[in-house]
Enzyme design. Structure first.
Site, PDB file in Angstrom:
ATOM      1  N   ARG A  91       0.850  -1.188   0.000  1.00 23.00           N
ATOM      2  CA  ARG A  91       0.000   0.000   0.000  1.00 23.00           C
ATOM      3  C   ARG A  91       0.886   1.239   0.000  1.00 23.00           C
ATOM      4  NH1 ARG A  91      -4.682   0.501  -1.172  1.00 23.00           N
ATOM      5  NH2 ARG A  91      -5.215   2.053   0.386  1.00 23.00           N
ATOM      6  N   ASN A 107      11.241   0.017   5.942  1.00 26.78           N
ATOM      7  CA  ASN A 107      10.734  -0.812   4.858  1.00 26.78           C
ATOM      8  C   ASN A 107      11.888  -1.613   4.269  1.00 26.78           C
ATOM      9  OD1 ASN A 107       8.887  -1.788   2.866  1.00 26.78           O
ATOM     10  ND2 ASN A 107       9.729  -0.296   1.396  1.00 26.78           N
ATOM     11  N   HIS A 109      13.204  -3.346   0.642  1.00 23.09           N
ATOM     12  CA  HIS A 109      12.952  -3.248  -0.795  1.00 23.09           C
ATOM     13  C   HIS A 109      13.941  -4.156  -1.526  1.00 23.09           C
ATOM     14  CE1 HIS A 109      11.503  -1.415  -4.456  1.00 23.09           C
ATOM     15  NE2 HIS A 109      12.757  -1.277  -4.865  1.00 23.09           N
ATOM     16  N   SER A 136      17.571  -3.738   0.262  1.00 23.63           N
ATOM     17  CA  SER A 136      17.903  -2.590   1.120  1.00 23.63           C
ATOM     18  C   SER A 136      16.824  -2.410   2.175  1.00 23.63           C
ATOM     19  CB  SER A 136      17.945  -1.294   0.304  1.00 23.63           C
ATOM     20  OG  SER A 136      18.680  -1.457  -0.881  1.00 23.63           O
ATOM     21  N   ASP A 145      10.004   4.455  -1.678  1.00 25.43           N
ATOM     22  CA  ASP A 145      11.324   3.784  -1.665  1.00 25.43           C
ATOM     23  C   ASP A 145      12.494   4.772  -1.659  1.00 25.43           C
ATOM     24  OD1 ASP A 145       9.965   1.363  -1.833  1.00 25.43           O
ATOM     25  OD2 ASP A 145       9.996   1.359  -4.018  1.00 25.43           O
TER      26      ASP A 145
HETATM   27  C1  GRF Z   1       9.842  -8.721  -0.388  1.00 27.13           C
HETATM   28  O1  GRF Z   1      10.534  -9.032  -1.565  1.00 27.13           O
HETATM   29  C2  GRF Z   1      10.131  -7.318   0.018  1.00 27.13           C
HETATM   30  O2  GRF Z   1      11.403  -6.877  -0.329  1.00 27.13           O
HETATM   31  C3  GRF Z   1       9.098  -6.534  -0.738  1.00 27.13           C
HETATM   32  O3  GRF Z   1       7.953  -7.355  -0.703  1.00 27.13           O
HETATM   33  C4  GRF Z   1       8.323  -8.717  -0.595  1.00 27.13           C
HETATM   34  C5  GRF Z   1       7.597  -9.306   0.573  1.00 27.13           C
HETATM   35  O4  GRF Z   1       7.752 -10.686   0.665  1.00 27.13           O
HETATM   36  N1  GRF Z   1       8.898  -5.235  -0.153  1.00 27.13           N
HETATM   37  P1  GRF Z   1       7.267 -11.491   1.956  1.00 27.13           P
HETATM   38  O5  GRF Z   1       5.769 -11.276   2.096  1.00 27.13           O
HETATM   39  O6  GRF Z   1       8.019 -10.958   3.137  1.00 27.13           O
HETATM   40  O7  GRF Z   1       7.623 -12.906   1.673  1.00 27.13           O
END
Ligand code: GRF
Length: 315
Positions: A91, A107, A109, A136, A145
């Site tokens: 979101r 977060n 990423h 990251s 991001d």
């Molecule tokens: C991960 O690749 C994270 O980097 C991105 O969303 C994905 C989430 O995967 N923001 P999970 O639900 O933790 O397996």
């Protein structure tokens, strides 16, 4: 006291699980107090519930962005969380929500930021013929991001990698990275060096302020004048980090201690004119500490300085 973390997910929640399992180590400085989702069917909710963690789900469908964020915020604060950790939370967040969690929301990423913000990061890295991809962890700011990067792990790209095979290895790296970076970040709240630095920044913005070491204690005063703030670090081995500031006297001291016995205390040897405020409880409100320091400065500053300030304040 451990930092209280709410993890927000939308899907599988493997990063959430990595954070949660890491938190089971007794040395971990955070605990997961809530796993919340905008997707009631998120797999990760089941994992969390089975581990005995409180869960909350509220679909965003049919709700304005800010209204949905407000519901999530309410659940997070109800759980007593002091940090929000996004782990695959799909979101875009409203500015209000981001501001409420300023410097307290992280977060993860799947790219080496600032490269490849947004989606399809692995495909982009392969198409660009990069030799390394990675992940990251960053602080969340209003821009997607874009916040300051707290740490990253590089993952080498194999000659025959597809977005899927690369994503799977980056995920393994994510699971190593997130718990470590989160632990380091929340560790600040009880780290005396960081706490002294915070006080220093606030104290030295007062007019004509300087820093001195007195009996091994960091203190801040008016140049050639009186002291308005001390930082007590592990005084006589008490293990506490606290700020000492001027107050009006015994009555105010008693009132403050009465209002919150864990946070406020009567500093030994300082008498009735000072109050000790713990900085290491994990929920320090630095704006509030800034107000305390400014008030204390005013209490000791010579008239000519406070008058100058008053005049400046009128413009
Ligand atoms: C991960 O690749 C994270 O980097 C991105 O969303 C994905 C989430 O995967 N923001 P999970 O639900 O933790 O397996």
């Amino acid at each position: 006291m451990k930092a209280r973390v709410a993890v927000l997910i939308s899907g599988a929640g493997t990063n959430m699980a990595a954070l949660l399992y890491a938190s089971k180590l007794s040395s971990c400085p955070y605990e997961v107090v809530l796993v919340a989702s905008n997707n009631p069917d998120a797999e990760g909710l089941k994992i969390a519930a089975t581990e005995g963690i409180a869960t909350f789900a509220k679909s965003h469908i049919g709700l304005e962005r800010a209204a949905h964020d407000a519901i999530m915020h309410e659940a997070i604060t109800q759980a007593g969380a002091t940090y929000v950790v996004l782990a695959g939370y799909m979101r875009i967040l409203s500015t209000e929500f981001v501001e409420k969690w300023d410097e307290r929301m992280l977060n993860i990423h799947p790219s080496l930021l600032p490269k490849y913000k947004g989606v399809n990061t692995h495909q982009k890295a392969i198409e660009a013929k990069d030799s390394v991809a990675g992940c990251s962890v960053h602080l969340v700011t209003a821009e997607l991001d874009d916040g300051p990067v707290l740490g990253h792990i590089e993952v080498a790209i194999l000659p025959n990698d597809t977005a899927e095979t690369l994503a799977a290895r980056v995920k393994m790296a994510e699971h190593q990275l997130y718990p470590k970076i989160l632990a380091d970040y929340v560790g600040r709240d009880t780290n005396p060096e960081y706490l002294v630095d915070q006080v220093r920044t606030l104290a030295l913005t007062q007019p004509e302020a300087d820093e001195v070491l007195s009996h091994g204690m960091r203190c801040f005063g008016i140049i050639g004048g009186k002291k308005f703030a001390y930082v007590s670090v592990d005084h006589h081995g008490d293990g506490k980090t606290a700020l000492l500031v001027k107050i009006s006297g015994a009555e105010e001291q008693a009132m403050l201690i009465d209002s919150d016995e864990e946070r406020y205390y009567r500093p030994a040897y300082f008498g009735d004119g000072w109050i000790g405020i713990r900085l290491d409880l994990g929920d320090t409100d630095w704006d509030h500490i800034g107000d305390w320091i400014a008030k204390s400065w005013r209490a000791v500053a010579p008239k000519k300085l406070t008058k100058l300030m008053d005049v400046a304040g009128e413009f």
